[in-house]
Design a protein around this motif. Structure first.
Motif, PDB file in Angstrom:
ATOM      1  N   MET A   1       0.783  -1.079  -0.005  1.00  0.00           N
ATOM      2  CA  MET A   1       0.057  -0.102   0.001  1.00  0.00           C
ATOM      3  C   MET A   1       0.795   1.244   0.036  1.00  0.00           C
ATOM      4  O   MET A   1       1.985   1.528   0.453  1.00  0.00           O
ATOM      5  CB  MET A   1      -0.863  -0.087   1.234  1.00  0.00           C
ATOM      6  N   ALA A   2       0.554   2.379  -0.708  1.00  0.00           N
ATOM      7  CA  ALA A   2       1.239   3.459  -0.838  1.00  0.00           C
ATOM      8  C   ALA A   2       1.146   4.359   0.517  1.00  0.00           C
ATOM      9  O   ALA A   2       0.437   4.080   1.264  1.00  0.00           O
ATOM     10  CB  ALA A   2       0.794   4.358  -2.022  1.00  0.00           C
ATOM     11  N   LYS A   3       2.521   5.022   0.777  1.00  0.00           N
ATOM     12  CA  LYS A   3       2.317   5.770   1.964  1.00  0.00           C
ATOM     13  C   LYS A   3       1.734   6.943   1.702  1.00  0.00           C
ATOM     14  O   LYS A   3       1.478   7.750   0.672  1.00  0.00           O
ATOM     15  CB  LYS A   3       4.058   6.154   2.225  1.00  0.00           C
ATOM     16  N   HIS A   4       1.044   7.424   2.826  1.00  0.00           N
ATOM     17  CA  HIS A   4      -0.044   8.637   2.688  1.00  0.00           C
ATOM     18  C   HIS A   4       0.594   9.715   3.718  1.00  0.00           C
ATOM     19  O   HIS A   4       0.953   9.145   4.936  1.00  0.00           O
ATOM     20  CB  HIS A   4      -1.419   8.194   2.959  1.00  0.00           C
ATOM     21  N   ASP A   5       0.378  10.940   3.216  1.00  0.00           N
ATOM     22  CA  ASP A   5       0.935  11.908   4.382  1.00  0.00           C
ATOM     23  C   ASP A   5      -0.236  12.257   5.359  1.00  0.00           C
ATOM     24  O   ASP A   5      -1.228  12.549   4.728  1.00  0.00           O
ATOM     25  CB  ASP A   5       1.247  13.325   3.713  1.00  0.00           C
ATOM     26  N   PRO A   6       0.016  12.084   6.621  1.00  0.00           N
ATOM     27  CA  PRO A   6      -1.253  12.130   7.597  1.00  0.00           C
ATOM     28  C   PRO A   6      -1.536  13.757   7.653  1.00  0.00           C
ATOM     29  O   PRO A   6      -2.863  13.990   7.497  1.00  0.00           O
ATOM     30  CB  PRO A   6      -0.702  11.858   8.938  1.00  0.00           C
ATOM     31  N   ALA A   7      -0.673  14.524   7.211  1.00  0.00           N
ATOM     32  CA  ALA A   7      -1.341  16.185   7.131  1.00  0.00           C
ATOM     33  C   ALA A   7      -2.091  16.332   6.000  1.00  0.00           C
ATOM     34  O   ALA A   7      -2.750  17.107   6.097  1.00  0.00           O
ATOM     35  CB  ALA A   7       0.137  16.808   7.254  1.00  0.00           C
ATOM     36  N   LEU A   8      -1.704  15.587   4.928  1.00  0.00           N
ATOM     37  CA  LEU A   8      -2.455  15.988   3.510  1.00  0.00           C
ATOM     38  C   LEU A   8      -3.754  15.469   3.594  1.00  0.00           C
ATOM     39  O   LEU A   8      -4.684  15.921   3.404  1.00  0.00           O
ATOM     40  CB  LEU A   8      -1.580  15.361   2.444  1.00  0.00           C
ATOM     41  N   SER A   9      -3.775  14.180   4.379  1.00  0.00           N
ATOM     42  CA  SER A   9      -5.095  13.648   4.814  1.00  0.00           C
ATOM     43  C   SER A   9      -6.020  14.506   5.421  1.00  0.00           C
ATOM     44  O   SER A   9      -7.022  14.846   5.416  1.00  0.00           O
ATOM     45  CB  SER A   9      -5.194  12.240   5.402  1.00  0.00           C
ATOM     46  N   LEU A  10      -5.439  15.339   6.575  1.00  0.00           N
ATOM     47  CA  LEU A  10      -6.188  16.176   7.352  1.00  0.00           C
ATOM     48  C   LEU A  10      -6.663  17.457   6.669  1.00  0.00           C
ATOM     49  O   LEU A  10      -7.915  18.067   6.890  1.00  0.00           O
ATOM     50  CB  LEU A  10      -5.142  16.672   8.503  1.00  0.00           C
ATOM     51  N   LEU A  11      -5.789  17.850   5.668  1.00  0.00           N
ATOM     52  CA  LEU A  11      -6.083  18.992   4.917  1.00  0.00           C
ATOM     53  C   LEU A  11      -7.424  18.750   3.980  1.00  0.00           C
ATOM     54  O   LEU A  11      -8.296  19.411   4.102  1.00  0.00           O
ATOM     55  CB  LEU A  11      -4.832  19.413   4.041  1.00  0.00           C
ATOM     56  N   PHE A  12      -7.276  17.570   3.383  1.00  0.00           N
ATOM     57  CA  PHE A  12      -8.307  17.322   2.484  1.00  0.00           C
ATOM     58  C   PHE A  12      -9.556  16.924   3.259  1.00  0.00           C
ATOM     59  O   PHE A  12     -10.914  17.178   2.865  1.00  0.00           O
ATOM     60  CB  PHE A  12      -8.039  15.873   1.572  1.00  0.00           C
ATOM     61  N   HIS A  13      -9.503  16.291   4.254  1.00  0.00           N
ATOM     62  CA  HIS A  13     -10.690  15.945   5.152  1.00  0.00           C
ATOM     63  C   HIS A  13     -11.345  17.262   5.686  1.00  0.00           C
ATOM     64  O   HIS A  13     -12.575  17.438   5.643  1.00  0.00           O
ATOM     65  CB  HIS A  13     -10.498  15.176   6.562  1.00  0.00           C
ATOM     66  N   ALA A  14     -10.460  18.313   6.246  1.00  0.00           N
ATOM     67  CA  ALA A  14     -11.003  19.572   6.272  1.00  0.00           C
ATOM     68  C   ALA A  14     -11.816  20.272   5.278  1.00  0.00           C
ATOM     69  O   ALA A  14     -12.885  20.814   5.368  1.00  0.00           O
ATOM     70  CB  ALA A  14      -9.914  20.378   7.005  1.00  0.00           C
ATOM     71  N   LEU A  15     -11.164  20.169   4.169  1.00  0.00           N
ATOM     72  CA  LEU A  15     -11.887  20.779   2.928  1.00  0.00           C
ATOM     73  C   LEU A  15     -13.095  19.944   2.289  1.00  0.00           C
ATOM     74  O   LEU A  15     -13.654  20.363   1.593  1.00  0.00           O
ATOM     75  CB  LEU A  15     -10.754  21.248   2.050  1.00  0.00           C
ATOM     76  N   ALA A  16     -13.292  18.723   2.699  1.00  0.00           N
ATOM     77  CA  ALA A  16     -14.178  17.935   2.343  1.00  0.00           C
ATOM     78  C   ALA A  16     -15.526  18.326   2.402  1.00  0.00           C
ATOM     79  O   ALA A  16     -16.762  18.036   1.803  1.00  0.00           O
ATOM     80  CB  ALA A  16     -14.315  16.225   2.939  1.00  0.00           C
ATOM     81  N   ASP A  17     -15.766  18.953   3.441  1.00  0.00           N
ATOM     82  CA  ASP A  17     -17.178  19.750   4.187  1.00  0.00           C
ATOM     83  C   ASP A  17     -17.355  21.143   3.460  1.00  0.00           C
ATOM     84  O   ASP A  17     -16.581  22.080   3.516  1.00  0.00           O
ATOM     85  CB  ASP A  17     -17.137  19.735   5.611  1.00  0.00           C
TER      86      ASP A  17
END
Length: 114
Positions: A1-17
């Motif tokens: 599985m690819a490595k994912h940047d947790p900070a990037l995940s937080l950023l996209f989660h925040a912008l998802a709403d």
């Protein structure tokens, strides 16, 4: 599985709403008090505070308290990692589409020669 940047995940989660994106859009015009941010949303203050918490955790906004007034401000450079990721994705897909276009053109040329 690819490595994912947790900070990037937080950023996209925040912008998802959509409510949080609306808040970010409002803050792009300048700092705003929490009360003023809550007004147009029609949401109760605790709900808006939860949205602000998500945005702050992602590093998209900062908040400061002056007396009884809490003011929020955008952190524009926080969008940098998302832009970098999106730019990489765009380059990757453009390269793939260019290769596909080349294959299609070669196939069409071969069919014309047959």
């Amino acid at each position: 599985m690819a490595k994912h940047d947790p900070a990037l995940s937080l950023l996209f989660h925040a912008l998802a709403d959509p409510t949080r994106r609306s808040i970010v859009t409002t803050l792009a015009e300048g700092p705003v008090s929490v009360t003023d941010l809550a007004g147009p949303t029609g949401l109760r203050l605790p709900t808006v505070m939860r949205h602000l918490s998500v945005l702050e955790e992602a590093g998209l906004i900062t908040t400061a308290k002056d007396g009884r007034v809490r003011t929020c401000a955008i952190v524009p450079e926080a969008l940098g990692p998302a832009r970098t990721w999106l730019d990489r994705q765009q380059a990757l897909w453009e390269a793939r589409l260019d290769r596909l276009d080349l294959i299609v053109m070669q196939t069409m040329k071969e069919r014309e020669n047959d």
